[in-house]
Design an enzyme around this catalytic site. Structure first.
Site, PDB file in Angstrom:
ATOM      1  N   ARG A 221     -13.369 -41.011 -16.163  1.00  0.00           N
ATOM      2  CA  ARG A 221     -12.187 -40.304 -16.635  1.00  0.00           C
ATOM      3  C   ARG A 221     -12.465 -39.728 -18.027  1.00  0.00           C
ATOM      4  NH1 ARG A 221     -10.833 -40.133 -12.072  1.00  0.00           N
ATOM      5  NH2 ARG A 221      -8.970 -41.026 -11.121  1.00  0.00           N
ATOM      6  N   HIS A 269     -14.814 -31.945 -12.148  1.00  0.00           N
ATOM      7  CA  HIS A 269     -14.272 -33.154 -11.498  1.00  0.00           C
ATOM      8  C   HIS A 269     -14.585 -33.138  -9.996  1.00  0.00           C
ATOM      9  CE1 HIS A 269     -11.025 -36.462 -12.025  1.00  0.00           C
ATOM     10  NE2 HIS A 269     -11.751 -36.724 -10.949  1.00  0.00           N
TER      11      HIS A 269
HETATM   12  P1  NAP Z   1     -13.664 -50.489  -8.943  1.00  0.00           P
HETATM   13  O1  NAP Z   1     -14.273 -50.846  -7.633  1.00  0.00           O
HETATM   14  O2  NAP Z   1     -12.299 -50.999  -9.261  1.00  0.00           O
HETATM   15  O3  NAP Z   1     -14.695 -50.961 -10.068  1.00  0.00           O
HETATM   16  C1  NAP Z   1     -14.351 -51.023 -11.423  1.00  0.00           C
HETATM   17  C2  NAP Z   1     -15.454 -51.702 -12.197  1.00  0.00           C
HETATM   18  O4  NAP Z   1     -15.162 -51.592 -13.598  1.00  0.00           O
HETATM   19  C3  NAP Z   1     -15.576 -53.191 -11.885  1.00  0.00           C
HETATM   20  O5  NAP Z   1     -16.925 -53.586 -11.892  1.00  0.00           O
HETATM   21  C4  NAP Z   1     -14.835 -53.846 -13.066  1.00  0.00           C
HETATM   22  O6  NAP Z   1     -15.277 -55.148 -13.401  1.00  0.00           O
HETATM   23  C5  NAP Z   1     -15.205 -52.891 -14.185  1.00  0.00           C
HETATM   24  N1  NAP Z   1     -14.254 -52.993 -15.297  1.00  0.00           N
HETATM   25  C6  NAP Z   1     -12.911 -52.752 -15.292  1.00  0.00           C
HETATM   26  N2  NAP Z   1     -12.387 -53.000 -16.511  1.00  0.00           N
HETATM   27  C7  NAP Z   1     -13.419 -53.412 -17.298  1.00  0.00           C
HETATM   28  C8  NAP Z   1     -13.508 -53.830 -18.650  1.00  0.00           C
HETATM   29  N3  NAP Z   1     -12.428 -53.891 -19.441  1.00  0.00           N
HETATM   30  N4  NAP Z   1     -14.722 -54.197 -19.123  1.00  0.00           N
HETATM   31  C9  NAP Z   1     -15.820 -54.152 -18.322  1.00  0.00           C
HETATM   32  N5  NAP Z   1     -15.799 -53.770 -17.023  1.00  0.00           N
HETATM   33  C10 NAP Z   1     -14.604 -53.402 -16.518  1.00  0.00           C
HETATM   34  O7  NAP Z   1     -13.597 -48.894  -9.115  1.00  0.00           O
HETATM   35  P2  NAP Z   1     -14.464 -47.775  -8.360  1.00  0.00           P
HETATM   36  O8  NAP Z   1     -13.951 -47.526  -7.001  1.00  0.00           O
HETATM   37  O9  NAP Z   1     -15.906 -48.113  -8.531  1.00  0.00           O
HETATM   38  O10 NAP Z   1     -14.084 -46.478  -9.245  1.00  0.00           O
HETATM   39  C11 NAP Z   1     -14.336 -46.450 -10.636  1.00  0.00           C
HETATM   40  C12 NAP Z   1     -13.663 -45.226 -11.263  1.00  0.00           C
HETATM   41  O11 NAP Z   1     -14.368 -44.034 -10.922  1.00  0.00           O
HETATM   42  C13 NAP Z   1     -12.230 -44.930 -10.795  1.00  0.00           C
HETATM   43  O12 NAP Z   1     -11.300 -45.772 -11.426  1.00  0.00           O
HETATM   44  C14 NAP Z   1     -12.072 -43.470 -11.181  1.00  0.00           C
HETATM   45  O13 NAP Z   1     -11.548 -43.369 -12.489  1.00  0.00           O
HETATM   46  C15 NAP Z   1     -13.497 -42.938 -11.162  1.00  0.00           C
HETATM   47  N6  NAP Z   1     -13.709 -41.927 -10.098  1.00  0.00           N
HETATM   48  C16 NAP Z   1     -14.082 -40.669 -10.454  1.00  0.00           C
HETATM   49  C17 NAP Z   1     -14.308 -39.725  -9.475  1.00  0.00           C
HETATM   50  C18 NAP Z   1     -14.748 -38.334  -9.826  1.00  0.00           C
HETATM   51  O14 NAP Z   1     -14.829 -37.478  -8.944  1.00  0.00           O
HETATM   52  N7  NAP Z   1     -15.103 -38.062 -11.060  1.00  0.00           N
HETATM   53  C19 NAP Z   1     -14.143 -40.068  -8.120  1.00  0.00           C
HETATM   54  C20 NAP Z   1     -13.748 -41.351  -7.805  1.00  0.00           C
HETATM   55  C21 NAP Z   1     -13.536 -42.288  -8.800  1.00  0.00           C
HETATM   56  P3  NAP Z   1     -15.124 -56.374 -12.356  1.00  0.00           P
HETATM   57  O15 NAP Z   1     -16.211 -56.120 -11.316  1.00  0.00           O
HETATM   58  O16 NAP Z   1     -15.402 -57.563 -13.171  1.00  0.00           O
HETATM   59  O17 NAP Z   1     -13.746 -56.288 -11.790  1.00  0.00           O
HETATM   60  C1  GLV Z   2     -11.015 -39.110  -8.341  1.00  0.00           C
HETATM   61  O1  GLV Z   2     -11.233 -38.907  -9.494  1.00  0.00           O
HETATM   62  C2  GLV Z   2     -10.574 -40.375  -7.833  1.00  0.00           C
HETATM   63  O2  GLV Z   2     -10.212 -41.255  -8.626  1.00  0.00           O
HETATM   64  O3  GLV Z   2     -10.578 -40.540  -6.595  1.00  0.00           O
END
Ligand code: NAP
Ligand code: GLV
Length: 306
Positions: A221, A269
């Site tokens: 983000r 994005h």
């Molecule tokens: P997820 O499965 O919820 O993974 C989040 C990770 O971040 C987990 O390992 C979590 O730790 C860690 N985390 C959260 N808060 C933290 C903190 N305070 N300190 C250290 N580590 C922390 O999420 P995801 O599905 O991988 O997605 C991640 C993010 O990618 C989304 O939230 C979104 O913002 C972004 N995204 C971007 C796009 C794009 O097109 N640019 C697309 C999709 C998603 P734990 O393992 O200990 O819980």
């Molecule tokens: C895109 O940024 C998503 O969070 O799926």
């Protein structure tokens, strides 16, 4: 069963048709004011009025992985909020990040510049051992990215909130693990959710702890990054460049200094876009599971923010 869809700005028809086909027992409608409360809602950037009116749904399904924007709305306190859990995004993210890392580590920007002037010049590649990569966030997307980079032979470090174990990846966790993690990175990839604890986490202090001349890839983000700090660190040489897919203001305004910066690579994005078919299949499976009284993956802990 009634399902309501609300995704202003996106074409609703394919989602309405897809959800109806995947859940033949359901009646699927696009939300409009005054519609009776449905059993389930599928949303992206819904207006507050929709959330207020549909406060009684059994679950609210987000059409994305990140729920930071939804959590800024007033959500009904008891509602189960379920986000997309990969649904075709992890492989896209791995591909995008591997491309950005290879472009940096293999010096492709210099070859692209050479090609515009018909210059034939080979350069020695950077050794993988000299290019350790750190991934902030070892969740659904971060783990897939870590595996892909590890399989390409890069040393990979990961940082998460709680301890995570991933074969071939050096894991760090918590605030106490952050300085050691940062000090080991030549490339930093951000895949954290946006929460009160992670907002502005890419700043002068944290980015200043990376190895000199480090490279940043921000695919999570825009509000994770303090933009003025990035520009200052690029000027000082502490950072050699960055690939940015997300921005504090989207679309990025035409007069934003990032557009003209020679060491920034920008995309709008798109690093991991929602895949409609896979997302509908996942949401339908989860609705069936909830109807059977089972638990599902991807339930958001609202207090934690992800
Ligand atoms: P997820 O499965 O919820 O993974 C989040 C990770 O971040 C987990 O390992 C979590 O730790 C860690 N985390 C959260 N808060 C933290 C903190 N305070 N300190 C250290 N580590 C922390 O999420 P995801 O599905 O991988 O997605 C991640 C993010 O990618 C989304 O939230 C979104 O913002 C972004 N995204 C971007 C796009 C794009 O097109 N640019 C697309 C999709 C998603 P734990 O393992 O200990 O819980
Ligand atoms: C895109 O940024 C998503 O969070 O799926």
């Amino acid at each position: 069963m009634e399902i309501v869809l609300c995704c202003p700005g996106a074409a609703p028809e394919p989602w309405l048709k897809g959800l109806a086909a995947a859940l033949p027992q359901a009646r699927v409608s696009e939300w409009r004011p005054g519609l009776p409360v449905a059993d389930y809602a599928v949303v992206w950037a819904p207006p507050q009025a929709m959330l207020d009116e549909q406060a009684g749904v059994k679950a609210l399904f987000a059409m994305g992985a990140g729920v930071d924007a939804l959590l800024q709305r007033q959500l009904p306190p008891q509602t189960l909020l379920v986000r997309l859990d990969d649904a075709g995004m992890a492989v896209q993210m791995a591909e995008y990040v591997c491309h950005a890392v290879a472009r940096y580590s293999r010096g492709f920007a210099a070859y692209e510049a050479d090609a515009t002037r018909a210059v034939w010049q080979q350069r020695l590649p950077r050794l993988r051992a000299d290019c350790p990569i750190g991934i902030m966030g070892l969740g659904v997307l971060g783990r897939r990215v870590a595996q892909a980079l590890r399989d390409l032979g890069y040393p990979v470090h990961g940082w998460s909130r709680t301890p995570q174990v991933l074969d071939g990846v050096v894991s760090h966790h918590g605030p106490q693990g952050l300085p050691g993690f940062l000090a080991s990175c030549q490339v930093l990839v951000n895949l954290l959710p946006l929460t009160p604890l992670t907002r502005d986490i890419l700043n002068r202090d944290t980015l200043g702890r990376l190895r000199p001349g480090a490279y940043l890839v921000n695919v999570a983000r825009g509000a994770h990054l303090v933009e003025e700090d990035l520009l200052a660190l690029l000027d000082s040489g502490q950072l050699s460049g960055a690939t940015l897919d997300v921005f504090r203001t989207e679309p990025l305004p035409a007069d934003h200094p990032f557009w003209q910066h020679p060491r920034l690579t920008l995309t709008p994005h798109i690093s991991a876009l929602t895949q409609r078919e896979e997302s509908i299949a996942q949401i339908a499976c989860k609705i069936d599971a909830l109807e059977r009284g089972e638990t599902v993956a991807g339930v958001v802990d609202v207090a934690r923010g992800y």
